[in-house]
Design a protein around this motif. Structure first.
Motif, mmCIF file in Angstrom:
data_model
loop_
_atom_site.group_PDB
_atom_site.id
_atom_site.type_symbol
_atom_site.label_atom_id
_atom_site.label_comp_id
_atom_site.label_asym_id
_atom_site.label_seq_id
_atom_site.Cartn_x
_atom_site.Cartn_y
_atom_site.Cartn_z
ATOM 1 N N ALA A 265 -60.122 -41.564 70.042
ATOM 2 C CA ALA A 265 -59.959 -40.170 70.450
ATOM 3 C C ALA A 265 -59.530 -39.292 69.278
ATOM 4 O O ALA A 265 -60.114 -38.227 69.028
ATOM 5 C CB ALA A 265 -58.939 -40.077 71.589
ATOM 6 N N LEU A 266 -58.515 -39.731 68.544
ATOM 7 C CA LEU A 266 -58.071 -38.961 67.382
ATOM 8 C C LEU A 266 -59.155 -38.959 66.311
ATOM 9 O O LEU A 266 -59.420 -37.923 65.673
ATOM 10 C CB LEU A 266 -56.777 -39.553 66.818
ATOM 11 C CG LEU A 266 -56.263 -38.926 65.512
ATOM 12 C CD1 LEU A 266 -56.013 -37.427 65.665
ATOM 13 C CD2 LEU A 266 -54.983 -39.633 65.049
ATOM 14 N N GLY A 267 -59.804 -40.097 66.112
ATOM 15 C CA GLY A 267 -60.839 -40.200 65.081
ATOM 16 C C GLY A 267 -61.993 -39.248 65.316
ATOM 17 O O GLY A 267 -62.461 -38.571 64.397
ATOM 18 N N ARG A 268 -62.471 -39.163 66.548
ATOM 19 C CA ARG A 268 -63.567 -38.232 66.846
ATOM 20 C C ARG A 268 -63.148 -36.790 66.550
ATOM 21 O O ARG A 268 -63.941 -36.000 66.031
ATOM 22 C CB ARG A 268 -63.990 -38.362 68.314
ATOM 23 C CG ARG A 268 -64.713 -39.658 68.637
ATOM 24 C CD ARG A 268 -65.218 -39.646 70.080
ATOM 25 N NE ARG A 268 -65.784 -40.938 70.466
ATOM 26 C CZ ARG A 268 -66.366 -41.183 71.629
ATOM 27 N NH1 ARG A 268 -66.454 -40.203 72.524
ATOM 28 N NH2 ARG A 268 -66.857 -42.376 71.911
ATOM 29 N N THR A 269 -61.916 -36.456 66.883
ATOM 30 C CA THR A 269 -61.436 -35.098 66.628
ATOM 31 C C THR A 269 -61.326 -34.832 65.133
ATOM 32 O O THR A 269 -61.673 -33.742 64.656
ATOM 33 C CB THR A 269 -60.080 -34.879 67.321
ATOM 34 O OG1 THR A 269 -60.156 -35.304 68.687
ATOM 35 C CG2 THR A 269 -59.679 -33.409 67.284
ATOM 36 N N LEU A 270 -60.868 -35.816 64.374
ATOM 37 C CA LEU A 270 -60.805 -35.679 62.914
ATOM 38 C C LEU A 270 -62.198 -35.448 62.328
ATOM 39 O O LEU A 270 -62.366 -34.635 61.409
ATOM 40 C CB LEU A 270 -60.193 -36.942 62.296
ATOM 41 C CG LEU A 270 -58.665 -37.053 62.290
ATOM 42 C CD1 LEU A 270 -58.243 -38.497 62.014
ATOM 43 C CD2 LEU A 270 -58.053 -36.112 61.256
ATOM 44 N N ILE A 271 -63.197 -36.154 62.861
ATOM 45 C CA ILE A 271 -64.565 -36.029 62.339
ATOM 46 C C ILE A 271 -65.097 -34.621 62.547
ATOM 47 O O ILE A 271 -65.633 -34.002 61.625
ATOM 48 C CB ILE A 271 -65.483 -37.065 63.015
ATOM 49 C CG1 ILE A 271 -65.090 -38.494 62.599
ATOM 50 C CG2 ILE A 271 -66.949 -36.804 62.660
ATOM 51 C CD1 ILE A 271 -65.599 -39.571 63.534
ATOM 52 N N VAL A 272 -64.955 -34.090 63.772
ATOM 53 C CA VAL A 272 -65.463 -32.746 64.050
ATOM 54 C C VAL A 272 -64.692 -31.703 63.243
ATOM 55 O O VAL A 272 -65.280 -30.765 62.687
ATOM 56 C CB VAL A 272 -65.385 -32.423 65.554
ATOM 57 C CG1 VAL A 272 -65.914 -31.018 65.812
ATOM 58 C CG2 VAL A 272 -66.184 -33.432 66.368
#
Length: 296
Positions: free
Chosen positions: A44-51
């Protein structure tokens, strides 16, 4: 060979569509290391970091900065990510050890972690002290769909997004990144149709990035593209001097009140999970410096 984190940006389809291919595997691994994340929290955090990194890659001013908050009703709690034009990314999720059964597709249930009821908020400052603030409702909690809705409704920019994070059995990230396609104003309908068709090929983007580099994916699916490169890295901007500056701004009365109550001053940075402690003697020095600043 260890791959480098990178965002590749260029124009495709008669140069009518903006393309970005992002690999943030190591950035996500650093977040896992700093916060001791469960696989679900990391996804969840990783996807947000990517965007957020993708959005930071388009900041034009040297002092440009961006902050994102995802506030849903899922087990993970709220997610906060910040970054800047130097591609220094950092973030945290409130529940670092969130756990849920796998979803119906046998994947990590990011939607359940984030929740479907809530909002995404973005504050973007292009360095001109006139920040843009946009907020939209969550769509699914899967992050990619939610940010596609954010771009469409808050910034009026139709954006096709595929984003994913794959966590290995040892708890480390083996692939994390995304593909972003934005038709430019006036793009021909046939090129918009190409965007809609090609984005479906990246439903398993994290597995692709486990096996290939961002450059290889770009060439494989889009051919020869003139691109430029941005290099994201997990880096918090806090330091002891920075925290001292915050304490100085609080003023003598507030600092002495905290000392009286707790005997010391403690500050925790959520982004890098670092604790800063100031003894009474160290706090007195901060107060004296604050007085000196007021006298000059």
């Amino acid at each position: 060979m260890k791959k480098e984190d990178v965002i590749l940006r260029g124009l495709v389809y008669d140069e009518e569509v903006s393309l970005a291919v992002a690999d943030l595997t190591e950035t996500v691994n650093e977040a896992i290391r700093i916060h001791d994340l469960s696989a679900l929290s990391a996804a969840a955090l990783g996807r947000t970091l990517i965007v957020a990194a993708y959005m930071c890659s388009s900041l034009k001013e040297e002092k440009g900065a961006l902050s994102v908050s995802v506030k849903g009703d899922g087990v993970g709690g709220n997610i906060y990510v910040s970054g800047d034009s130097a591609m220094h990314m950092r973030g945290y999720i409130e529940n670092v050890h969130a756990e849920l059964p796998l979803n119906a597709r046998g994947k990590l249930d990011v939607g359940g972690c984030v929740g479907k009821n809530g909002t995404i908020s973005v504050v973007r400052d292009d360095g001109e002290n006139q920040p843009f603030v946009g907020t939209t409702e969550l769509v699914s909690g899967e992050i990619g769909e939610d940010f596609a809705a954010y771009f469409a409704y808050s910034e009026q920019i139709p954006t096709a997004i595929a984003v994913g994070v794959k966590i290995g059995k040892d708890g480390n990230c083996v692939g994390a990144g995304g593909v972003f396609l934005q038709p430019l104003p006036g793009a021909k309908e046939e090129n918009v149709q190409k965007v809609e068709e090609v984005i479906g090929k990246f439903s398993a983007i994290s597995t692709l990035l486990e096996q290939e580099t961002a450059a290889e994916i770009l060439e494989e699916y889009f051919g020869s593209v003139n691109f430029y490169k941005k290099k994201p890295v997990y880096k918090c901007n806090c330091s002891r001097n920075y925290i001292e500056g915050i304490l100085t701004a609080m003023g003598e009365k507030e600092l002495r009140s905290i000392l009286k109550e707790k005997g010391k001053i403690e500050v925790h940075c959520h982004y890098c999970n670092t604790d800063y402690t100031f003894t009474p003697e160290e706090t007195e020095k901060v107060i004296e410096r604050a007085k000196g600043d007021m006298d000059t």
